[in-house]
Design a protein around this motif. Structure first.
Motif, PDB file in Angstrom:
ATOM      1  N   GLN A  16      -3.613  -2.238 -17.935  1.00  0.00           N
ATOM      2  CA  GLN A  16      -4.586  -3.327 -17.900  1.00  0.00           C
ATOM      3  C   GLN A  16      -3.898  -4.670 -17.687  1.00  0.00           C
ATOM      4  N   ALA A  17      -2.771  -4.880 -18.335  1.00  0.00           N
ATOM      5  CA  ALA A  17      -2.032  -6.132 -18.176  1.00  0.00           C
ATOM      6  C   ALA A  17      -1.532  -6.297 -16.744  1.00  0.00           C
ATOM      7  N   PHE A  18      -1.089  -5.185 -16.147  1.00  0.00           N
ATOM      8  CA  PHE A  18      -0.580  -5.223 -14.778  1.00  0.00           C
ATOM      9  C   PHE A  18      -1.687  -5.545 -13.772  1.00  0.00           C
ATOM     10  N   LEU A  19      -2.868  -4.989 -13.991  1.00  0.00           N
ATOM     11  CA  LEU A  19      -3.968  -5.126 -13.030  1.00  0.00           C
ATOM     12  C   LEU A  19      -4.869  -6.324 -13.295  1.00  0.00           C
ATOM     13  N   GLN A  20      -4.673  -7.001 -14.394  1.00  0.00           N
ATOM     14  CA  GLN A  20      -5.647  -7.980 -14.883  1.00  0.00           C
ATOM     15  C   GLN A  20      -6.030  -9.049 -13.854  1.00  0.00           C
ATOM     16  N   GLU A  21      -5.062  -9.601 -13.160  1.00  0.00           N
ATOM     17  CA  GLU A  21      -5.350 -10.682 -12.216  1.00  0.00           C
ATOM     18  C   GLU A  21      -5.210 -10.262 -10.761  1.00  0.00           C
ATOM     19  N   LYS A  22      -5.059  -8.990 -10.522  1.00  0.00           N
ATOM     20  CA  LYS A  22      -4.776  -8.523  -9.161  1.00  0.00           C
ATOM     21  C   LYS A  22      -6.044  -8.164  -8.403  1.00  0.00           C
ATOM     22  N   LEU A  23      -6.075  -8.588  -7.127  1.00  0.00           N
ATOM     23  CA  LEU A  23      -7.142  -8.199  -6.205  1.00  0.00           C
ATOM     24  C   LEU A  23      -6.681  -6.917  -5.522  1.00  0.00           C
ATOM     25  N   LEU A  24      -7.089  -5.794  -6.073  1.00  0.00           N
ATOM     26  CA  LEU A  24      -6.480  -4.517  -5.714  1.00  0.00           C
ATOM     27  C   LEU A  24      -7.538  -3.422  -5.653  1.00  0.00           C
ATOM     28  N   LEU A  25      -7.316  -2.451  -4.750  1.00  0.00           N
ATOM     29  CA  LEU A  25      -8.206  -1.299  -4.621  1.00  0.00           C
ATOM     30  C   LEU A  25      -7.417  -0.035  -4.948  1.00  0.00           C
ATOM     31  N   LEU A  26      -7.960   0.764  -5.871  1.00  0.00           N
ATOM     32  CA  LEU A  26      -7.393   2.070  -6.190  1.00  0.00           C
ATOM     33  C   LEU A  26      -8.275   3.147  -5.575  1.00  0.00           C
ATOM     34  N   VAL A  27      -7.652   4.058  -4.822  1.00  0.00           N
ATOM     35  CA  VAL A  27      -8.368   5.205  -4.276  1.00  0.00           C
ATOM     36  C   VAL A  27      -7.986   6.417  -5.121  1.00  0.00           C
TER      37      VAL A  27
ATOM     38  N   HIS B  15       0.860  -1.190   0.000  1.00  0.00           N
ATOM     39  CA  HIS B  15       0.000   0.000   0.000  1.00  0.00           C
ATOM     40  C   HIS B  15       0.892   1.235   0.000  1.00  0.00           C
ATOM     41  N   ASN B  16       0.301   2.362  -0.298  1.00  0.00           N
ATOM     42  CA  ASN B  16       0.993   3.643  -0.200  1.00  0.00           C
ATOM     43  C   ASN B  16       0.138   4.661   0.531  1.00  0.00           C
ATOM     44  N   LEU B  17      -0.743   4.174   1.391  1.00  0.00           N
ATOM     45  CA  LEU B  17      -1.680   5.070   2.072  1.00  0.00           C
ATOM     46  C   LEU B  17      -0.919   6.056   2.950  1.00  0.00           C
ATOM     47  N   PRO B  18      -1.191   7.348   2.793  1.00  0.00           N
ATOM     48  CA  PRO B  18      -0.493   8.346   3.613  1.00  0.00           C
ATOM     49  C   PRO B  18      -0.892   8.235   5.083  1.00  0.00           C
ATOM     50  N   VAL B  19       0.067   8.497   5.961  1.00  0.00           N
ATOM     51  CA  VAL B  19      -0.196   8.461   7.399  1.00  0.00           C
ATOM     52  C   VAL B  19      -1.047   9.663   7.782  1.00  0.00           C
TER      53      VAL B  19
ATOM     54  N   TYR C 108      -3.869   1.326  -3.205  1.00  0.00           N
ATOM     55  CA  TYR C 108      -3.025   2.431  -3.638  1.00  0.00           C
ATOM     56  C   TYR C 108      -3.835   3.719  -3.763  1.00  0.00           C
ATOM     57  N   PHE C 109      -3.278   4.768  -3.183  1.00  0.00           N
ATOM     58  CA  PHE C 109      -3.884   6.097  -3.211  1.00  0.00           C
ATOM     59  C   PHE C 109      -3.279   6.886  -4.368  1.00  0.00           C
ATOM     60  N   VAL C 110      -4.149   7.399  -5.241  1.00  0.00           N
ATOM     61  CA  VAL C 110      -3.704   8.160  -6.407  1.00  0.00           C
ATOM     62  C   VAL C 110      -4.218   9.592  -6.256  1.00  0.00           C
ATOM     63  N   ASN C 111      -3.312  10.511  -6.015  1.00  0.00           N
ATOM     64  CA  ASN C 111      -3.674  11.911  -5.811  1.00  0.00           C
ATOM     65  C   ASN C 111      -3.779  12.624  -7.158  1.00  0.00           C
ATOM     66  N   LEU C 112      -5.001  12.971  -7.542  1.00  0.00           N
ATOM     67  CA  LEU C 112      -5.232  13.646  -8.817  1.00  0.00           C
ATOM     68  C   LEU C 112      -5.349  15.158  -8.668  1.00  0.00           C
ATOM     69  N   ALA C 113      -5.157  15.679  -7.449  1.00  0.00           N
ATOM     70  CA  ALA C 113      -5.284  17.117  -7.222  1.00  0.00           C
ATOM     71  C   ALA C 113      -4.327  17.953  -8.074  1.00  0.00           C
ATOM     72  N   PRO C 114      -3.074  17.497  -8.309  1.00  0.00           N
ATOM     73  CA  PRO C 114      -2.147  18.349  -9.066  1.00  0.00           C
ATOM     74  C   PRO C 114      -2.422  18.416 -10.559  1.00  0.00           C
ATOM     75  N   ILE C 115      -3.318  17.573 -11.092  1.00  0.00           N
ATOM     76  CA  ILE C 115      -3.491  17.548 -12.542  1.00  0.00           C
ATOM     77  C   ILE C 115      -4.897  18.018 -12.926  1.00  0.00           C
ATOM     78  N   SER C 116      -5.004  18.572 -14.126  1.00  0.00           N
ATOM     79  CA  SER C 116      -6.302  18.994 -14.664  1.00  0.00           C
ATOM     80  C   SER C 116      -6.526  18.458 -16.074  1.00  0.00           C
ATOM     81  N   ASP C 117      -5.523  17.814 -16.629  1.00  0.00           N
ATOM     82  CA  ASP C 117      -5.601  17.231 -17.958  1.00  0.00           C
ATOM     83  C   ASP C 117      -6.031  15.774 -17.841  1.00  0.00           C
ATOM     84  N   ALA C 118      -7.180  15.448 -18.415  1.00  0.00           N
ATOM     85  CA  ALA C 118      -7.718  14.092 -18.313  1.00  0.00           C
ATOM     86  C   ALA C 118      -6.778  13.055 -18.922  1.00  0.00           C
ATOM     87  N   GLU C 119      -5.973  13.443 -19.876  1.00  0.00           N
ATOM     88  CA  GLU C 119      -5.051  12.511 -20.511  1.00  0.00           C
ATOM     89  C   GLU C 119      -3.944  12.056 -19.562  1.00  0.00           C
TER      90      GLU C 119
END
Length: 412
Positions: free
Chosen positions: A334-345, A237-241, A298-309
């Motif tokens: 998609q190949a990386f995540l295909q078989e993984k039991l994973l949560l993206l925040v 995980h990479n969850l911030p403290v 895994y926590f994905v911080n999208l605050a710094p970006i405004s470009d959907a791409e």
């Protein structure tokens, strides 16, 4: 308001009987009369005086391992099994001067004036559970202990020490007794007969900044080998403290957890205005569910970006997925995540909401992936489930409570 007269007696810390007579407000809710004497706080609740230790005390939390599965297995007998469980615990804990602070469902919270008494009580409880004749089932409890100086209130105890004790219990397994380093230091030379300590090392517990050094009681004649602790560092995980524990929000946490654990819910969006606590709630729920996602959260911080791409490259970078000369970044991900039991925040998605169709593509190609999104607006995807986060509770500004009570409001 009506008052009812009570007369009763209790034993003081030096074991002398003390008799009292008082009038208590008699309403639909229990009222509490608080008196302080020596190192104890005495509470009059429905006419019974209960002595709760203050100062440096040892907190003990328990719950039943797999209580939901137990309920499904025994059905209508669950209430009887639960009653037996509580009776076994109360007998063991009260034998060593434990004071019952709270009991909810299958969880119990006791306080002890002495750490050695708390350890003896935990040992007695596990031995009693092992020898009890349960009806067609095996009931096992996990126990966590920590010694500190929590603040006493009319409703129990508050403070980081309480959170730490509860978190220690939550990472254990049925039949296991876990101790903090503070408790271990106080009892290591005064253990009950047939009991020793096993060093389990340092572990990161949910909602706590620093790692906690934990120890296990090894009780002769009882199982001593358990799976790895259910700490945050068990799975990737990479969850911030978070700097402080989450106050309140119990209903919201339970509701969001329940939704995410449903098989038909793979995309859950927490919506609400800025500052409503969406991110904090999402991070807390993610940490609580770390055991359910064996390939990580895994926590994905999208605050710094405004470009959907940039959404897919940002997710890939967070997961450590590299670019390929033969495949697009979407195909790589998609190949990386295909078989993984994973949560993206995915946090702050309202800034890149036009990238929402990319999430549908990921879910379609990765059957074990789940997404927890925070956004000020819904994503308008067919697979989406929305949870509207209510505003944080505030005290009455015209009648502010004391500081201890004030600290328990979600927005303070």
């Amino acid at each position: 308001m009506h008052f009812r007269h009570f007369e009763d007696s209790f034993h003081s810390p030096d074991h002398r009987p003390v008799f009292y007579s008082c009038y208590l407000p008699f309403t639909s809710r229990n009222r509490i009369l608080l008196m302080t004497r020596k190192n104890f706080s005495y509470l009059a609740l429905n006419g019974r005086m209960l002595d709760f230790p203050t100062g440096t005390i040892t907190l003990l939390f328990t719950d039943i391992e797999g209580s939901t599965l137990l309920l499904q297995h025994v059905g209508e007998q669950y209430s009887r099994v639960l009653a037996q469980c509580r009776q076994v615990l109360r007998t063991a804990f009260q034998q060593f001067h434990g004071r019952e602070v709270d009991t909810q469902g299958d969880a119990c919270f006791f306080a002890f004036a002495r750490a050695t008494d708390a350890v003896s009580a935990a040992v007695a409880a596990q031995r009693a559970f092992a020898s009890h004749a349960w009806p067609e089932v095996v009931v096992r409890v996990r126990i966590g202990l920590h010694t500190g100086e929590p603040q006493r209130t009319t409703e129990g105890y508050v403070g980081l020490d309480v959170h730490l004790a509860a978190r220690i219990m939550s990472v254990g397994h049925g039949g296991q007794v876990l101790l903090s380093q503070t408790t271990r230091h106080l009892v290591e030379h005064h253990l009950p007969e047939g009991v020793s300590l096993q060093d389990l090392g340092e572990h990161r517990l949910k909602d706590l900044q620093q790692k906690s050094h934990l120890f296990q009681l090894v009780i002769a004649g009882l199982p001593a080998d358990f799976p790895p602790l259910k700490a945050l560092d068990t799975h990737p995980h990479n969850l911030p403290v978070q700097p402080t524990p989450l106050i309140g929000r119990q209903r919201e946490v339970a509701a969001v957890q329940q939704l995410l654990l449903r098989e038909d819910v793979r995309l859950l969006t927490l919506t609400g205005p800025g500052g409503s606590g969406k991110t904090r709630l999402g991070l807390h729920v993610a940490a609580e569910l770390s055991d359910h996602f064996t390939d990580g959260i895994y926590f994905v911080n999208l605050a710094p970006i405004s470009d959907a791409e940039l959404v897919v490259p940002t997710i890939a970078q967070t997961l450590g997925v590299k670019e390929s000369a033969t495949r697009s970044m979407v195909e790589q991900l998609q190949a990386f995540l295909q078989e993984k039991l994973l949560l993206l925040v995915l946090d702050n998605f309202e800034q890149v909401v036009s990238a929402a169709p990319r999430l549908s593509d990921l879910l379609a190609s990765c059957s074990h992936l789940k997404l927890l999104v925070t956004s000020r607006a819904v994503l308008h995807l067919s697979a989406e489930h929305e949870f509207a986060v209510p505003p944080l509770s505030l005290p009455d500004l015209n009648h502010l409570p004391d500081l201890v009570t004030l600290s328990q409001y979600e927005a303070v």
